[in-house]
Design a protein around this motif. Structure first.
Motif, PDB file in Angstrom:
ATOM      1  N   ASP A 158      28.367  81.215  16.572  1.00  0.00           N
ATOM      2  CA  ASP A 158      29.645  81.898  16.401  1.00  0.00           C
ATOM      3  C   ASP A 158      30.775  80.966  16.804  1.00  0.00           C
ATOM      4  OD1 ASP A 158      28.402  84.246  15.587  1.00  0.00           O
ATOM      5  OD2 ASP A 158      28.348  85.076  17.634  1.00  0.00           O
ATOM      6  N   GLU A 159      31.867  81.009  16.045  1.00  0.00           N
ATOM      7  CA  GLU A 159      33.017  80.164  16.371  1.00  0.00           C
ATOM      8  C   GLU A 159      33.652  80.539  17.710  1.00  0.00           C
ATOM      9  OE1 GLU A 159      34.346  77.229  15.275  1.00  0.00           O
ATOM     10  OE2 GLU A 159      32.469  77.226  14.146  1.00  0.00           O
ATOM     11  N   ASP A 160      33.377  81.751  18.209  1.00  0.00           N
ATOM     12  CA  ASP A 160      33.918  82.132  19.509  1.00  0.00           C
ATOM     13  C   ASP A 160      32.913  81.902  20.642  1.00  0.00           C
ATOM     14  OD1 ASP A 160      32.224  84.187  18.765  1.00  0.00           O
ATOM     15  OD2 ASP A 160      33.559  85.793  19.425  1.00  0.00           O
ATOM     16  N   ALA A 161      31.769  81.292  20.320  1.00  0.00           N
ATOM     17  CA  ALA A 161      30.777  80.944  21.348  1.00  0.00           C
ATOM     18  C   ALA A 161      31.347  79.831  22.226  1.00  0.00           C
ATOM     19  CB  ALA A 161      29.479  80.483  20.687  1.00  0.00           C
ATOM     20  N   PRO A 162      30.840  79.683  23.443  1.00  0.00           N
ATOM     21  CA  PRO A 162      31.281  78.561  24.277  1.00  0.00           C
ATOM     22  C   PRO A 162      31.119  77.242  23.515  1.00  0.00           C
ATOM     23  CG  PRO A 162      29.919  80.058  25.553  1.00  0.00           C
ATOM     24  CD  PRO A 162      29.832  80.505  24.115  1.00  0.00           C
ATOM     25  N   VAL A 163      32.041  76.334  23.732  1.00  0.00           N
ATOM     26  CA  VAL A 163      32.050  75.087  22.964  1.00  0.00           C
ATOM     27  C   VAL A 163      30.756  74.293  23.154  1.00  0.00           C
ATOM     28  CG1 VAL A 163      33.312  73.750  24.709  1.00  0.00           C
ATOM     29  CG2 VAL A 163      33.440  73.091  22.290  1.00  0.00           C
TER      30      VAL A 163
END
Length: 176
Positions: A158-163
């Motif tokens: 997910d693009e909102d997952a931790p980097v």
């Protein structure tokens, strides 16, 4: 995308060292997200990678003596005058020292993620350094894969997952 610094590498090396120090006696044979590698093999790979990059930059023989020694040699090699401008040979070709620094940072952080997952630890790499490694990996990895580099296909994240999870997924780790 900005170039990494040796100070960033020193910080990542120290944080990875703390993860290695956090491995308990019982955890050395635990599996890791790197297929076929247990914790011991993963740490040996990290030490060997440090030694390889240090030898490539310095021209000295590869002589890993444990994580602390390999880290010290790695940092000394990257701090040597002209190291970042020098063209060096890495496992998949010749690159400038700055690119070698990008590669080492990404490798240490992803394997730190692997180690943390395998041993129940938490990572604390700075998000800005991980973002830098992710941007570099997105630009460089397609070329490395064309040359038969050692990376598994990217996994979804997910693009909102931790980097750090996004970097690990991009470099072939299942993050869910």
């Amino acid at each position: 995308m900005s170039d990494p610094t040796v100070d960033q590498l020193a910080d990542v090396v120290a944080r990875t060292g703390r993860l290695i120090d956090g491995v308990t006696t019982e955890q050395w044979t635990e599996p890791t997200p790197c297929a076929g590698w247990d914790v011991r093999a993963l740490v040996a790979h990290i030490v060997g990678g440090n030694a390889l990059f240090a030898a490539t930059l310095s021209g000295e023989a590869v002589t890993p003596q444990g994580y602390a020694d390999s880290a010290e040699r790695l940092l000394a090699a990257f701090r040597a005058p002209g190291a970042l401008e020098k063209v060096v040979t890495v496992p998949f070709g010749e690159v400038p020292g700055t690119i070698a620094l990008h590669l080492r940072l990404a490798d240490l952080m992803v394997h730190g993620w692997d180690l943390a997952r395998a041993t129940g630890q938490r990572t604390d790499y700075p998000d800005d350094v991980v973002e830098q490694a992710l941007a570099f990996s997105r630009s460089a990895l397609p070329l490395v894969r064309q040359q038969g580099g050692p990376f598994a296909p990217s996994e979804p994240a997910d693009e909102d997952a931790p980097v750090l999870d996004r970097l690990a997924a991009f470099l072939g780790r299942k993050v869910s």
